[in-house]
Design an enzyme around this catalytic site. Sequence first.
Site, PDB file in Angstrom:
ATOM      1  N   MET A   1      10.337  -9.165  -6.328  1.00 30.07           N
ATOM      2  CA  MET A   1       9.262  -8.805  -7.244  1.00 30.07           C
ATOM      3  C   MET A   1       9.699  -9.011  -8.694  1.00 30.07           C
ATOM      4  SD  MET A   1       6.630  -8.032  -5.466  1.00 30.07           S
ATOM      5  CE  MET A   1       5.552  -7.291  -6.687  1.00 30.07           C
TER       6      MET A   1
ATOM      7  N   ASP B   1      19.848  -6.095 -13.927  1.00 31.08           N
ATOM      8  CA  ASP B   1      20.172  -5.554 -12.605  1.00 31.08           C
ATOM      9  C   ASP B   1      21.627  -5.108 -12.627  1.00 31.08           C
ATOM     10  OD1 ASP B   1      20.297  -5.055  -9.723  1.00 31.08           O
ATOM     11  OD2 ASP B   1      18.484  -6.262  -9.599  1.00 31.08           O
TER      12      ASP B   1
ATOM     13  N   VAL C   1      14.313   0.017  -6.552  1.00 32.55           N
ATOM     14  CA  VAL C   1      14.111   0.603  -5.231  1.00 32.55           C
ATOM     15  C   VAL C   1      13.040   1.701  -5.263  1.00 32.55           C
ATOM     16  CG1 VAL C   1      15.965   2.284  -5.595  1.00 32.55           C
ATOM     17  CG2 VAL C   1      15.326   1.643  -3.258  1.00 32.55           C
ATOM     18  N   GLU C   2      12.254   1.792  -4.170  1.00 29.03           N
ATOM     19  CA  GLU C   2      11.157   2.768  -4.092  1.00 29.03           C
ATOM     20  C   GLU C   2      11.700   4.163  -3.767  1.00 29.03           C
ATOM     21  OE1 GLU C   2       7.124   1.991  -4.029  1.00 29.03           O
ATOM     22  OE2 GLU C   2       8.428   1.358  -5.656  1.00 29.03           O
TER      23      GLU C   2
ATOM     24  N   LYS D   1      14.045   6.260  -9.666  1.00 32.80           N
ATOM     25  CA  LYS D   1      13.121   5.689 -10.639  1.00 32.80           C
ATOM     26  C   LYS D   1      13.024   6.588 -11.884  1.00 32.80           C
ATOM     27  CE  LYS D   1      10.049   2.936  -7.637  1.00 32.80           C
ATOM     28  NZ  LYS D   1      10.075   1.632  -8.324  1.00 32.80           N
TER      29      LYS D   1
ATOM     30  N   SER E   1       4.436   0.431  -5.447  1.00 32.35           N
ATOM     31  CA  SER E   1       3.261   0.179  -4.604  1.00 32.35           C
ATOM     32  C   SER E   1       2.805   1.450  -3.893  1.00 32.35           C
ATOM     33  CB  SER E   1       3.584  -0.889  -3.557  1.00 32.35           C
ATOM     34  OG  SER E   1       4.639  -0.459  -2.714  1.00 32.35           O
TER      35      SER E   1
ATOM     36  N   HIS F   1       1.056  -2.645 -11.055  1.00 32.90           N
ATOM     37  CA  HIS F   1       1.356  -3.001  -9.675  1.00 32.90           C
ATOM     38  C   HIS F   1       1.005  -4.454  -9.392  1.00 32.90           C
ATOM     39  CE1 HIS F   1       0.356  -2.482  -5.134  1.00 32.90           C
ATOM     40  NE2 HIS F   1       1.570  -2.972  -5.310  1.00 32.90           N
TER      41      HIS F   1
ATOM     42  N   GLU G   1      -2.888  -4.188 -10.474  1.00 28.07           N
ATOM     43  CA  GLU G   1      -3.476  -2.865 -10.648  1.00 28.07           C
ATOM     44  C   GLU G   1      -2.781  -2.189 -11.835  1.00 28.07           C
ATOM     45  OE1 GLU G   1      -4.963  -1.186  -6.371  1.00 28.07           O
ATOM     46  OE2 GLU G   1      -2.792  -1.266  -6.667  1.00 28.07           O
TER      47      GLU G   1
ATOM     48  N   ASN H   1      -4.216  -0.666  -1.620  1.00 30.83           N
ATOM     49  CA  ASN H   1      -3.501  -0.169  -0.437  1.00 30.83           C
ATOM     50  C   ASN H   1      -4.243   0.988   0.224  1.00 30.83           C
ATOM     51  OD1 ASN H   1      -1.479  -2.033  -0.556  1.00 30.83           O
ATOM     52  ND2 ASN H   1      -0.024  -0.720  -1.631  1.00 30.83           N
TER      53      ASN H   1
END
Length: 716
Positions: A328, A347, A405-406, A411, A433, A454, A466, A504
């Site tokens: 992404m 990163d 990472v989700e 975050k 997401s 998003h 989004e 979603n």
Amino acid sequence: MSAINLTTKKIGNDEIAILTFDLPNEKVNKLSTPVMTELKAHIEKLQTSNYKMVVFKSAKPKIFIAGADIEEIQKLKTPQEVQVAVSSGQTIFNQIEDLPMPTLALVHGACAGGGCELILACDYRIATDDSSTRIGLPETKLGILPGFGGCIRLPRTVGLQASLDVILAGKLLNPKKALKIGLVDYVVHVNLLDGFAETQIQKILAGGAKKRRKTFQPRGVVNKLLEGPLKGVVFKKAREGVLKATRGHYPAPLAALDVVRKTYGMSDRTRALQIELEHFAECAVTDISKNLIHVFYLTEMVKKQTGVSSDVKGKAVKQLGVLGAGTMGGGIAYVAADKGIGVRVKDISYEANAKALKHARDLWAKLVKKKVIDNYQFTQKMALVSTGLDFAGFKNLDVTVEAIVEDMGIKQKVIGQTAAEMREDAIIVTNTSSLSVNEMAKGHPRPEYFAGMHFFSPVHKMPLVEVIRGEKSSDETIATVFELAKKMGKMPVVVKDGPGFLVNRLLLPYMAEAAFLLAEGMSVEKVDKAYVNQFGMPMGPFELMDSVGLDVCVKVLNIFRKAFPDRVEVPALMEKLEKNKARLGQKTNLGFYKYEGGRKTEVDQSIYAELGISAPTNPYSDQECLERGVFAMINESALALDQDKIVDTPHEVDLAMIMGTGFPPFRGGLMKYADTIGADYVRTQLTKYATERKANRLKPSSKLVERADKKARFYN
């Protein structure tokens, strides 16, 4: 005020006329009825004038002529009304073609539809090499076909194969491609256009100011065969290509093909144009055309919007940061730099950053190979992307996109660290997401400068973004992110924070329902084929789950179930799938389907046994499979719109579903489709399936019931 200005100019001893299109109080030139009436009056005066040449140009900075007035076409209800309206346009363009003096079109900016048909009626055409210059006939994308002579003149100008390529796909060509096929005669830099044009005019006048009736002569043995003895093969292959691409859902390309087939080589212009007119009229009054025009207006609305209801303007974004160099992050870096935005990718490892650079490099290399950009442009774009392991340079950034990472805790921590390294008025957005933007904003010391952005995967292909407005996001932040998305070539839709946001939230019940159908005996192939071949989705729900990732689907479904436990169920077999780390979908080359090199090959038949279900018996009709999935989305839409106010209007639902999921544009969008079949029918069918299949999740929502009772439409 005049929309077309007639001026004159002396070149040597000869006087030429210049018609300049400049529609008052509009950003674009379009061929509305008043404009065409004015054009006709000018042409009729020119017919008996002593001018040695006529030049057509535009005063708009990036627009030649964008096409006909779509609103006028949408209002026409009968084929007879269409024929009357369009035949007058054919007459005017015939008059241009038949002027006694030569004509020249100077094209800078968009030259589409009727604009392209106008320059085809001219003798000579010069275009600028500017990126805004695009020339072609996009009518089939609106469910119609070229009606001012495009189906007749383009094949005669560029040949059969090249014209079919443009007309059937509704393509707009860049200047280089237009020059290559003979659609324009010259391509020059915009700053050289007027001088170059004057030189060419001098040559034409010196040569006797002759008209130019360009009849295409196929070059080379292969082209001569395809234009002659093998012409039937060309049309046969073209028809097969259209049906493969559209699955028969879009009649306009087939109608356009029929027009070209009937008129190619015909010497009687009047008869040829009549054939084009009849086919145009048939297409223009169809529901499919009206739906596609509805979708066109949805996209046009975004161009005029700012993302907020106030007068607040967004800030310009020239430098963008990207946290996370995964798929992404690399995709976001590419689309930003491709539009001229400087990008800094951060990163935790050189290897990760290298992957982001390679991702962008590979995508631009493909454009070089296709000759969309040259090596100089490639080098320029690559120079806009830099990488690092620390926050060096972040003080210069206007916006940073977090794409790590989700994990909420990670975050929040990273967002706080990043805010400390950026200017106080800089904006941070998250590409999450599934996680709450409001919760994440707690990690930012100034949450008014925080929002969601998003993107959908793959980032370089999917047009939707989004823009998620948190409780504390400021108008300026939302307006800035909205404009940034547009600058990156995306279609932004502002949504309120909530589980699954908009797309979603609607899509997951649809995918979950496919899994329930599988558990109840339906095969992967039958369900997917019904959605693709009959309903018109770009891929079926099982292939879609493979594309998203089966682990991601289950994770987001569980978030959704936690938020709405009274109506969301997660199929047991989905949780079984998640445990097999070798079967996560396309990314592991195995899901419901097998994949090789990222391409789907076949359904993996062993999946039924692995999930502990018997071989499929396909007990249900295609209708039930389609209605359970699509109506589940409509059911959820009623709640998202009427109860939770995730978005403000059905327009945003339709735009998001088309741009984010590929919902069939010819159906006009999910809400437009719901209005077509009626809320009462959706309620009746959902009640039936909920009862017969003992599926509480399919019970009509309170808001859908309200609409059904009132016979209310989503669109008033």
